[in-house]
Design a protein around this motif. Structure first.
Motif, PDB file in Angstrom:
ATOM      1  N   UNK A 462      34.932 -18.651  69.214  1.00  0.00           N
ATOM      2  CA  UNK A 462      34.010 -19.740  68.874  1.00  0.00           C
ATOM      3  C   UNK A 462      34.325 -20.313  67.483  1.00  0.00           C
ATOM      4  N   UNK A 463      35.541 -20.036  67.016  1.00  0.00           N
ATOM      5  CA  UNK A 463      36.075 -20.602  65.780  1.00  0.00           C
ATOM      6  C   UNK A 463      35.316 -20.162  64.539  1.00  0.00           C
ATOM      7  N   UNK A 464      34.913 -18.893  64.555  1.00  0.00           N
ATOM      8  CA  UNK A 464      34.276 -18.306  63.382  1.00  0.00           C
ATOM      9  C   UNK A 464      35.258 -17.360  62.704  1.00  0.00           C
ATOM     10  N   UNK A 465      34.924 -16.973  61.493  1.00  0.00           N
ATOM     11  CA  UNK A 465      35.707 -16.009  60.730  1.00  0.00           C
ATOM     12  C   UNK A 465      34.960 -14.681  60.723  1.00  0.00           C
ATOM     13  N   UNK A 466      35.365 -13.730  61.577  1.00  0.00           N
ATOM     14  CA  UNK A 466      34.654 -12.448  61.618  1.00  0.00           C
ATOM     15  C   UNK A 466      35.164 -11.475  60.551  1.00  0.00           C
ATOM     16  N   UNK A 467      34.229 -10.825  59.874  1.00  0.00           N
ATOM     17  CA  UNK A 467      34.563  -9.767  58.920  1.00  0.00           C
ATOM     18  C   UNK A 467      33.747  -8.540  59.310  1.00  0.00           C
ATOM     19  N   UNK A 468      34.424  -7.448  59.554  1.00  0.00           N
ATOM     20  CA  UNK A 468      33.744  -6.221  59.986  1.00  0.00           C
ATOM     21  C   UNK A 468      33.155  -5.500  58.778  1.00  0.00           C
ATOM     22  N   UNK A 469      31.917  -5.048  58.920  1.00  0.00           N
ATOM     23  CA  UNK A 469      31.249  -4.277  57.875  1.00  0.00           C
ATOM     24  C   UNK A 469      30.520  -3.103  58.518  1.00  0.00           C
ATOM     25  N   UNK A 470      30.260  -2.098  57.728  1.00  0.00           N
ATOM     26  CA  UNK A 470      29.452  -0.966  58.174  1.00  0.00           C
ATOM     27  C   UNK A 470      27.983  -1.228  57.843  1.00  0.00           C
ATOM     28  N   UNK A 471      27.114  -0.391  58.371  1.00  0.00           N
ATOM     29  CA  UNK A 471      25.680  -0.544  58.125  1.00  0.00           C
ATOM     30  C   UNK A 471      25.358  -0.185  56.674  1.00  0.00           C
ATOM     31  N   UNK A 472      24.579  -1.026  56.048  1.00  0.00           N
ATOM     32  CA  UNK A 472      24.134  -0.802  54.682  1.00  0.00           C
ATOM     33  C   UNK A 472      23.239  -1.962  54.284  1.00  0.00           C
ATOM     34  N   UNK A 473      22.317  -1.754  53.400  1.00  0.00           N
ATOM     35  CA  UNK A 473      21.368  -2.797  52.988  1.00  0.00           C
ATOM     36  C   UNK A 473      22.100  -4.072  52.580  1.00  0.00           C
ATOM     37  N   UNK A 474      21.963  -5.130  53.373  1.00  0.00           N
ATOM     38  CA  UNK A 474      22.599  -6.403  53.053  1.00  0.00           C
ATOM     39  C   UNK A 474      24.053  -6.509  53.479  1.00  0.00           C
ATOM     40  N   UNK A 480      26.071  -8.097  47.831  1.00  0.00           N
ATOM     41  CA  UNK A 480      26.615  -8.648  46.589  1.00  0.00           C
ATOM     42  C   UNK A 480      25.714  -9.758  46.063  1.00  0.00           C
ATOM     43  N   UNK A 481      25.194 -10.579  46.982  1.00  0.00           N
ATOM     44  CA  UNK A 481      24.325 -11.679  46.563  1.00  0.00           C
ATOM     45  C   UNK A 481      23.071 -11.147  45.876  1.00  0.00           C
ATOM     46  N   UNK A 482      22.562 -10.013  46.339  1.00  0.00           N
ATOM     47  CA  UNK A 482      21.377  -9.429  45.706  1.00  0.00           C
ATOM     48  C   UNK A 482      21.669  -9.031  44.262  1.00  0.00           C
ATOM     49  N   UNK A 483      22.867  -8.496  44.026  1.00  0.00           N
ATOM     50  CA  UNK A 483      23.248  -8.131  42.656  1.00  0.00           C
ATOM     51  C   UNK A 483      23.405  -9.377  41.785  1.00  0.00           C
ATOM     52  N   UNK A 484      23.961 -10.423  42.372  1.00  0.00           N
ATOM     53  CA  UNK A 484      24.103 -11.725  41.705  1.00  0.00           C
ATOM     54  C   UNK A 484      22.716 -12.274  41.359  1.00  0.00           C
TER      55      UNK A 484
END
Length: 688
Positions: A462-474, A480-484
């Motif tokens: 669907x022409x998205x950029x997927x980035x895999x992450x593990x479970x964690x707050x945010x 990172x945005x929360x720290x910013x």
């Protein structure tokens, strides 16, 4: 003896046509015939081996469904090695017989420059041509800007070269970038076109320049520079096209080449190439796992996010079932989708609003029972999500995938509410979901490899950029945005005003200042999260109450007409009432305000961002430093010309940057310390 066809070569065949013998040169360097040193060497060898006296013409084409997909980016940091592409083009131009490029698939960058060096260009109906070098911080280096401007004129050339856009064959023919579109086999069509040329060459460098009307040229330049947002390549590309109109052609070609070689080793080009390779690494499917097929998607939740997700899937041709318990709310959602579809059609993004709406099917929860994937997009409430997943678990087939669009909540806890937790994962879209490229694919503790591979492949489809992450707050981005956000609020509490912070980070290159983003998203969203986390907040940790006070005043941002800024005029305007709230809170805490320079603001913000990135990498939330970079660039407005926060930080003087992190932690107070793995993360980012 093997019957396999040799590859990594240029095949030479001869055909007899009405006008005489024709040599057909086929570039065969899988997978995309990239213009590597090896490919250029083979092509030059094939050209030198021709006997022009025996020929009526030459056809140049590519194997594997592509002409030439561009230069080999992996070679950009090495010195240029002969034969150079300009030498090959000069060889083609020097042949006494016409050469026709027969183009299927991609003819991009150096590939299109090669085609421009031919006497004519014939393309398949699905071919795309273009000069995308500026997207990698470069300009065409083999005469692309000079030659294309002789075909389309100065004004159009500025737009084509600075945007780097890929042009489909129908438009390319209309613009004059190609000479014909093949109705059948592209090589046969090229031979037919060659015969019509009656042995006459048409060397583009010998055509007259086509300068534009001054006012139109200035408008094109201004538009390109505005869109380029500080891109050196865009500015240099404009200059190259201008020189193509004013300098003798040989000097213009030499100047274009010199500029391309000079800026390709500059920081902007390195940053953009870093992001290019980072995306390739992030989107690679897990090895040894075959993704499943998804054709029908269910969306539970018809709010703004659910609507955007539904549009993203429907625009890619999937059937989408939208479920809502409230019939009135569902009707409102469908009306909004219809309006969005009509807008997309009016802007030429889709062929038909009616056709898109035929793929968007409303219903109750039971309507998603036959879906291959169901994406939950309801309120951000753990108990509500667990209850919904329990229901979905009962009505879906065991092969169906269950995904949550949660921004913060623990997906492992959600998965535990199902009998098959292995089919549960996160699919975190960014708002607006049908526009934003980034999707975080969350690999929960029980998620199977097949489910993960299916979601990554589907996101790419669907022409998205997927980035895999593990479970964690945010996950990655919101963590990172929360720290910013936290650091920006600390700065507010110490004396920097919101508009001063926004001005500093916009000058740094962010797409939008933090407090403007905060107002756009709605201050109540972050407020709800802070309230949810309040029981577990460390009482010793520094906490800024100013955003809470604004929310208590019902200043939720744009939607209420005021937040950090005032929006009475429709635009963000610094608000004295916000300053009053800040001053009162500082006085209540006994904080003496101080002034901050823009550099001091950036130092604090970037130290916080990079330090938090190192922490989540150390926890295994992200797999690699480059994943953090593409998440922040594609989801949070970090300037792509700087390559992402970790790429940027790795290029800074090491000791000075580590000192800035230590100073940030000291100013932030209890609970914030420099990440133990920070130096290792910076070293990893430096080596990428």
């Amino acid at each position: 003896m093997s019957n396999e066809k040799n590859t990594d070569t240029v095949h030479v065949a001869h055909r007899t046509a009405a006008t005489g013998e024709i040599a057909v040169l086929t570039i065969d360097f899988p997978p995309v015939n990239a213009g590597s040193t090896a490919m250029r060497t083979a092509l030059m060898g094939a050209l030198e081996g021709l006997e022009p006296a025996r020929l009526a013409g030459v056809i140049l084409t590519g194997a594997g469904g592509n002409f030439v997909g561009g230069a080999d980016i992996r070679e950009f940091d090495a010195p240029a090695v002969p034969p150079h592409l300009p030498d090959i083009i000069a060889k083609i131009e020097a042949l006494p017989v016409p050469v026709v490029a027969a183009m299927e698939g991609a003819a991009l960058g150096g590939g299109y420059e090669l085609a421009l060096g031919c006497d004519a260009r014939v393309a398949g109906p699905r071919a795309v041509v273009g000069l995308p070098e500026t997207t990698l911080g470069l300009i065409p280096g083999s005469g692309g800007g000079v030659r294309v401007s002789r075909l389309v004129g100065e004004v159009r050339a500025i737009e084509l070269v600075t945007s780097g856009r890929r042009v489909k064959s129908a438009e390319a023919l209309e613009l004059g970038m190609i000479d014909a579109i093949a109705e059948g086999d592209v090589v046969e069509a090229a031979i037919a076109h060659l015969e019509k040329m009656d042995g006459q060459k048409r060397i583009l460098r010998e055509l007259p320049a086509r300068p534009g009307e001054r006012q139109a040229v200035e408008a094109a330049k201004a538009a390109a520079l505005k869109k380029g947002r500080g891109s050196l390549a865009v500015a240099e590309a404009i200059e190259a096209v201008r020189q193509a109109q004013t300098l003798p052609v040989g000097e213009a070609l030499a100047a274009e080449r010199e500029t391309s070689l000079r800026i390709r080793r500059g920081p902007q080009s390195r940053a953009l190439r870093h992001l290019f390779f980072a995306e390739r690494a992030a989107t690679k499917l897990p090895e040894g796992v075959e993704p499943g097929r998804v054709e029908t998607v269910g969306i539970v939740g018809g709010g703004r996010m659910g609507q955007g997700i539904a549009l993203a899937f429907a625009q890619a041709g999937l059937t989408v079932r939208i479920a809502e318990r409230d019939a009135t709310f569902l009707a409102t959602a469908m009306k909004a989708l219809e309006t969005a579809a009509q807008d997309l059609a009016a802007r030429g993004r889709i062929a038909s609003a009616a056709a898109l709406m035929e793929r968007l099917l409303p219903g109750e929860l039971g309507a998603v029972a036959d879906c291959d994937l169901v994406v939950e997009a309801i309120i951000e409430d753990m108990e509500a999500k667990k209850a919904l997943f329990g229901q979905l678990d009962q009505i879906l087939s065991d092969d169906a995938i269950l995904a949550t669009n949660t921004s913060y909540l623990d997906i492992d806890e959600i998965a535990a509410a199902t009998k098959l937790p292995g089919r549960v994962a996160g699919l975190h879209f960014f708002n607006p979901a049908n526009v934003m490229r980034l999707v975080e694919v969350i690999d929960a503790e029980a998620t199977t490899g097949k489910v993960l591979a299916t979601l990554v492949a589907l996101a790419k489809r669907i022409r998205k950029l997927p980035v895999v992450a593990k479970v964690g707050e945010g996950f990655i981005g919101n963590r990172v945005f929360a720290a910013y956000r936290r650091q920006a609020e600390f700065l507010i509490e110490e004396g920097a005003l919101p508009w001063e912070i926004d001005a500093a980070i916009e000058d740094f290159g962010f797409a939008m200042g933090f407090f403007k983003v905060y107002d756009l998203a709605g201050l109540d969203i972050a407020w709800a999260r802070r309230q949810r986390l309040a029981p577990t907040r460390d009482p010793k940790a520094r906490y800024v109450e100013i955003p809470d006070v604004l929310c208590e005043m019902e200043r939720f941002g744009r939607k209420t007409g005021s937040g950090w800024y005032d929006y009475a005029s429709g635009k963000p305007v610094p608000d004295p009432k916000t300053e009053e709230v800040i001053a009162k809170e500082m006085a209540r805490k006994g904080i003496e305000p101080r002034t901050f320079t823009a550099d001091e603001i950036i130092s604090r913000i970037m130290a916080a961002i990079v330090n938090e990135a190192a922490l989540l990498l150390g926890e295994g939330i992200a797999a690699r430093a480059s994943d953090v970079d593409i998440v922040l660039v594609n989801g949070y407005g970090f300037p792509k010309l700087k390559g992402g926060p970790l790429h940027w930080a790795a290029a800074q003087p090491r000791e000075a940057f580590l000192e800035s992190v230590a100073a940030m932690a000291d100013a932030s107070g209890h609970g914030i310390e420099p990440a133990a793995n920070l130096e290792a993360v910076l070293k990893e980012a430096e080596d990428l």
